[in-house]
Design a protein around this motif. Structure first.
Motif, mmCIF file in Angstrom:
data_model
loop_
_atom_site.group_PDB
_atom_site.id
_atom_site.type_symbol
_atom_site.label_atom_id
_atom_site.label_comp_id
_atom_site.label_asym_id
_atom_site.label_seq_id
_atom_site.Cartn_x
_atom_site.Cartn_y
_atom_site.Cartn_z
ATOM 1 N N GLY A 116 -0.162 -8.752 3.825
ATOM 2 C CA GLY A 116 0.184 -8.080 2.751
ATOM 3 C C GLY A 116 -0.602 -6.514 2.960
ATOM 4 O O GLY A 116 -1.594 -6.477 3.393
ATOM 5 N N ASP A 117 0.400 -5.417 2.470
ATOM 6 C CA ASP A 117 -0.471 -4.263 2.706
ATOM 7 C C ASP A 117 -1.477 -4.019 1.514
ATOM 8 O O ASP A 117 -1.270 -4.523 0.541
ATOM 9 N N ALA A 118 -2.199 -3.082 1.735
ATOM 10 C CA ALA A 118 -3.236 -2.645 0.885
ATOM 11 C C ALA A 118 -3.675 -1.210 0.967
ATOM 12 O O ALA A 118 -3.884 -0.551 1.857
ATOM 13 N N PRO A 119 -3.823 -0.730 -0.168
ATOM 14 C CA PRO A 119 -4.268 0.985 -0.301
ATOM 15 C C PRO A 119 -5.617 0.907 0.410
ATOM 16 O O PRO A 119 -6.568 0.317 0.078
ATOM 17 N N GLY A 120 -5.467 1.952 1.105
ATOM 18 C CA GLY A 120 -6.821 2.207 2.095
ATOM 19 C C GLY A 120 -6.610 1.839 3.576
ATOM 20 O O GLY A 120 -7.546 1.985 4.350
ATOM 21 N N MET A 121 -5.609 0.971 3.975
ATOM 22 C CA MET A 121 -5.457 0.673 5.343
ATOM 23 C C MET A 121 -5.005 1.763 6.287
ATOM 24 O O MET A 121 -5.839 1.607 7.400
ATOM 25 N N ASN A 122 -4.427 2.835 5.784
ATOM 26 C CA ASN A 122 -4.403 4.175 6.448
ATOM 27 C C ASN A 122 -5.844 4.662 6.915
ATOM 28 O O ASN A 122 -6.042 5.081 7.933
ATOM 29 N N ALA A 123 -6.616 4.724 5.905
ATOM 30 C CA ALA A 123 -7.989 5.397 6.052
ATOM 31 C C ALA A 123 -8.803 4.290 7.055
ATOM 32 O O ALA A 123 -9.310 5.128 7.776
ATOM 33 N N PRO A 135 -11.452 -6.280 6.532
ATOM 34 C CA PRO A 135 -10.898 -7.038 5.316
ATOM 35 C C PRO A 135 -10.073 -6.107 4.563
ATOM 36 O O PRO A 135 -10.494 -5.178 3.949
ATOM 37 N N GLY A 136 -8.711 -6.156 4.629
ATOM 38 C CA GLY A 136 -7.536 -5.424 3.668
ATOM 39 C C GLY A 136 -6.801 -6.087 3.183
ATOM 40 O O GLY A 136 -5.910 -6.850 3.252
ATOM 41 N N ALA A 173 -12.933 1.869 3.543
ATOM 42 C CA ALA A 173 -12.106 1.695 4.939
ATOM 43 C C ALA A 173 -12.744 2.831 6.071
ATOM 44 O O ALA A 173 -12.753 2.295 7.019
ATOM 45 N N SER A 174 -13.329 3.793 5.557
ATOM 46 C CA SER A 174 -13.773 4.629 6.651
ATOM 47 C C SER A 174 -15.141 3.856 7.376
ATOM 48 O O SER A 174 -15.268 3.971 8.453
ATOM 49 N N ARG A 175 -15.847 3.279 6.329
ATOM 50 C CA ARG A 175 -16.929 2.667 6.907
ATOM 51 C C ARG A 175 -16.698 1.754 7.748
ATOM 52 O O ARG A 175 -17.224 1.482 9.059
ATOM 53 N N LEU A 176 -15.678 0.778 7.255
ATOM 54 C CA LEU A 176 -15.358 -0.460 8.236
ATOM 55 C C LEU A 176 -14.718 -0.110 9.357
ATOM 56 O O LEU A 176 -14.720 -0.851 10.408
ATOM 57 N N GLY A 177 -13.925 0.973 9.469
ATOM 58 C CA GLY A 177 -13.156 1.353 10.470
ATOM 59 C C GLY A 177 -14.096 1.799 11.662
ATOM 60 O O GLY A 177 -13.937 1.334 13.016
ATOM 61 N N TYR A 178 -15.205 2.699 11.334
ATOM 62 C CA TYR A 178 -16.159 2.998 12.142
ATOM 63 C C TYR A 178 -16.871 1.755 12.600
ATOM 64 O O TYR A 178 -17.205 1.460 13.768
ATOM 65 N N GLY A 179 -17.295 0.930 11.745
ATOM 66 C CA GLY A 179 -18.136 -0.138 12.050
ATOM 67 C C GLY A 179 -17.488 -1.196 12.944
ATOM 68 O O GLY A 179 -17.931 -2.033 13.556
#
Length: 328
Positions: free
Chosen positions: A16-23, A129-130, A273-279
């Motif tokens: 399922g999509d979730a707001p913040g996935m693009n971030a 986790p999204g 999302a930015s922190r988790l993408g970086y992580g």
């Protein structure tokens, strides 16, 4: 940062999509670029992994997407990936494109696929986790939860205006198939007279007692927030039983549905999302695999996928007590 051997990574969104996935996608792509790692976007989740729907991405590929809901990489559930043959095809695509590691953004279904794929073929994997349900263990909140919660709150606020104007009882269903986080928190935030969630063993008589107590205190309108996974019944069944018990009540039903999944992500979801993408990228560079990146007590942490799948975030018992006290 320690020396790393990752040269190419793939990133995809699944379930399922979730707001913040693009971030999160943006953070993965730009962090990889910063550290000299090639990044490929994989369209439509595990289906794209199987069929080789890979697109090389750079900093400009993710311009102006941090504010967008949904996912630019699209999402899908893949029955083929559940089979050994499908996973073999996915591995062959990784070899063909020389992908060393994967960043998998989604919920527990996505995590299970990543875990099996890692165990069978050794592809280095980190999950993000999204999901709007906020039920993934190992992180205080999941990407999309804050936005969905605020969407639900704003909608219920508007419904309350109508309920008050017409002395009506509204049953409002919010998302939460197996978890009541959205229902509980949006219910508290909007002053719901009662909140029904899967984690709490409710009875129809308890609900009726709540209405009786409210009437004695002079309340002439009410909003009941119900999680879609509530075992006592769906909003239609609950409304029918309530009407039978209280024939004079003017009862209405609202199902918020997928409106909770869409929309521009909140500041909280964009930063998370930015922190988790970086992580996720830095975790791969440190040699981590088969783990999930999360935030706990405002710190980046890694939890094994197995633990993230087996355990679940639990409802804060204090919030249950608070919801009862403040509904007086």
């Amino acid at each position: 940062m320690a020396e790393h051997t990752i040269k190419k990574i793939g990133v995809f969104t699944s379930g399922g999509d979730a707001p913040g996935m693009n971030a999160a996608i943006r953070a993965v792509v730009r962090t990889a670029n910063y550290y000299g790692i090639e990044c490929y976007g994989i369209r439509e989740g595990y289906n794209g992994l199987i069929h080789g729907h890979f697109t090389k991405m750079g900093p400009r590929s993710v311009s102006n997407i941090i504010n967008l809901g949904g996912t630019i990489l699209k999402s899908a559930r893949s029955e083929d990936f559940r089979t050994p043959e499908g996973r073999k095809m996915a591995y062959e695509q990784c070899q063909k494109h020389e992908i060393n590691a994967l960043v998998c953004i989604g919920g527990d279904g996505t995590f299970k696929g990543a875990k099996v794929f890692n165990e069978e073929y050794g592809i280095q994997t980190i999950c993000i986790p999204g999901t709007i349900d906020n039920d993934i263990f190992g992180t205080d909140t999941t990407i999309g939860y804050d936005t969905a919660l605020n969407t639900a709150m704003e909608a219920i606020d508007k419904i309350r205006d109508t309920a008050t104007s017409h002395n009506r009882v509204f049953f409002v269903e919010v998302m939460g198939r197996d978890a009541g986080f959205i229902a509980l928190n949006s219910g508290i935030a909007t002053g719901a007279v009662d909140i029904l969630i899967p984690e709490q063993k409710d009875s129809i008589n308890d609900l009726f007692d709540t209405f009786r107590k409210s009437a004695k205190r002079g309340k002439n309108s009410s909003v009941v927030v119900v999680a879609e996974g509530e075992e006592l019944g769906n909003v239609y069944e609950l409304a029918k039983k309530t009407k039978e018990e209280f024939p004079a009540y003017d009862i209405r039903i609202t199902i918020l549905g997928h409106i909770q999944r869409g929309g521009s992500p909140t500041c909280g979801d964009r930063v998370l999302a930015s922190r988790l993408g970086y992580g996720a990228v830095t975790g791969l560079m440190e040699g981590r695999t088969n783990v999930m990146a999360g935030i706990r007590s405002n710190q980046l942490v890694y939890t094994t996928i197995e633990e993230a799948i087996k355990k679940h975030n639990t409802i804060n018992k204090d919030l249950l007590q608070i919801s009862e006290i403040l509904a007086l």
